[in-house]
Scaffold this active site. Structure first.
Site, mmCIF file in Angstrom:
data_model
loop_
_atom_site.group_PDB
_atom_site.id
_atom_site.type_symbol
_atom_site.label_atom_id
_atom_site.label_comp_id
_atom_site.label_asym_id
_atom_site.label_seq_id
_atom_site.Cartn_x
_atom_site.Cartn_y
_atom_site.Cartn_z
ATOM 1 N N TYR A 1 0.829 -1.150 -0.078
ATOM 2 C CA TYR A 1 0.178 0.098 -0.075
ATOM 3 C C TYR A 1 0.735 1.450 0.148
ATOM 4 O O TYR A 1 0.592 2.132 -0.925
ATOM 5 C CB TYR A 1 -0.765 0.194 0.894
ATOM 6 C CG TYR A 1 -1.946 1.322 0.866
ATOM 7 C CD1 TYR A 1 -2.619 1.449 0.063
ATOM 8 C CD2 TYR A 1 -1.456 1.735 2.363
ATOM 9 C CE1 TYR A 1 -4.182 2.307 0.878
ATOM 10 C CE2 TYR A 1 -2.303 3.189 2.168
ATOM 11 C CZ TYR A 1 -3.353 3.528 1.656
ATOM 12 O OH TYR A 1 -4.491 4.692 1.450
ATOM 13 N N LYS B 1 1.016 4.322 -4.010
ATOM 14 C CA LYS B 1 1.292 5.314 -2.849
ATOM 15 C C LYS B 1 1.745 6.362 -3.282
ATOM 16 O O LYS B 1 1.666 7.252 -3.636
ATOM 17 C CB LYS B 1 0.379 5.313 -1.172
ATOM 18 C CG LYS B 1 -0.970 4.662 -1.352
ATOM 19 C CD LYS B 1 -1.997 5.582 -1.834
ATOM 20 C CE LYS B 1 -3.443 5.239 -1.612
ATOM 21 N NZ LYS B 1 -4.850 5.202 -2.320
#
Length: 260
Positions: A165, A169
């Protein structure tokens, strides 16, 4: 083209919000609808919640479209249906994201690879696909446009239990900056927001008890963000006045993580 003749609209725009079934995506969709824009509410698998989002939007002309952003053909279909329904897209908000735990010390290799593949497919490649297809329409119409990517504080401070994640990002932030440079000649501004913790259904289980208190203590304000606060920033970044913010990564974390 002079500023006097440029006419990117301040209201009545056609907006695609990915991952708008609940949480921050729902708040973003509501912000645009309340502003007077028409919204495509995208969802991956949570149709019931997406219908709830759609039903709660102010105004008329909003549309519900489901698609798995990990599938390139589905991304292409989503954009085609959105453009047909609204007559084009002026604003894209890349909000959809996978965020499942996969701590490196305790996750076996097969699960690790699966987690990385899914995170990259949705959070990064899916967003890149949406951006590419939407901007092709913007360029063809000569209308300019706006893209806002919903990144994360985790891209800077690390995500020990969710490393894919954090990495995707960070990649999304970098994608936004590359697109900002590439698309500026077409009057398409691209920016990202990097929120910290937000009080959404996804993390509600973590905001109670001792863990919740520790999370709130990360900010000197002693709280986490309300989704509407982040949505307000996204809305501003899509305004005509925010063109000069293109390329920015806007930290929205209540001073819980500071960088220079």
């Amino acid at each position: 083209m002079s500023d006097e003749t440029w006419g990117f609209p301040a209201v009545g725009r056609r907006v695609l919000v990915s991952g708008a079934a609940r949480g921050l995506g729902r708040a973003v969709a509501r912000a645009f609808a309340t502003h007077g824009d028409r919204v495509v509410v995208h969802y991956g698998s949570r149709r019931d919640e997406a219908e709830e989002t759609l039903g709660g939007l102010a105004g008329r002309g909003h549309v519900l479209i489901g698609a798995d952003l990990a599938e390139p053909d589905a991304v292409e279909r989503l954009v085609a249906e959105a453009e047909e329904a609204l007559g084009g897209i002026d604003v894209l908000v890349n909000n959809a994201a996978v965020n499942t735990p996969h701590p490196p010390a305790t996750t076996d290799y097969a699960e690790w690879v699966t987690a990385w593949q899914r995170h990259v497919a949705v959070n990064l490649v899916g967003a890149a696909g949406l951006s590419h297809l939407v901007t092709r329409g913007m360029i063809a119409r000569g209308t300019g446009g706006r893209i806002v990517n919903v990144g994360s504080r985790g891209a800077f401070r690390g995500e020990p239990d969710h490393p894919a994640y954090g990495a995707t990002k960070a990649g999304l932030h970098a994608l936004g900056q590359s697109l900002a440079v590439a698309l500026a000649p077409h009057r398409i501004a691209v920016a990202s927001v990097a929120p910290g913790f937000i009080d959404t259904d996804r993390v509600a289980h973590r905001l109670s008890g001792a863990e919740g208190a520790a999370i709130r203590d990360q900010s000197p304000f002693g709280r986490v963000a309300d989704p509407a606060e982040i949505a307000a920033a996204v809305l501003w970044l899509t305004s005509p006045e925010a063109e000069w913010a293109s390329g920015t990564i806007l930290d929205l974390n209540g001073a819980s993580h500071l960088r220079t």
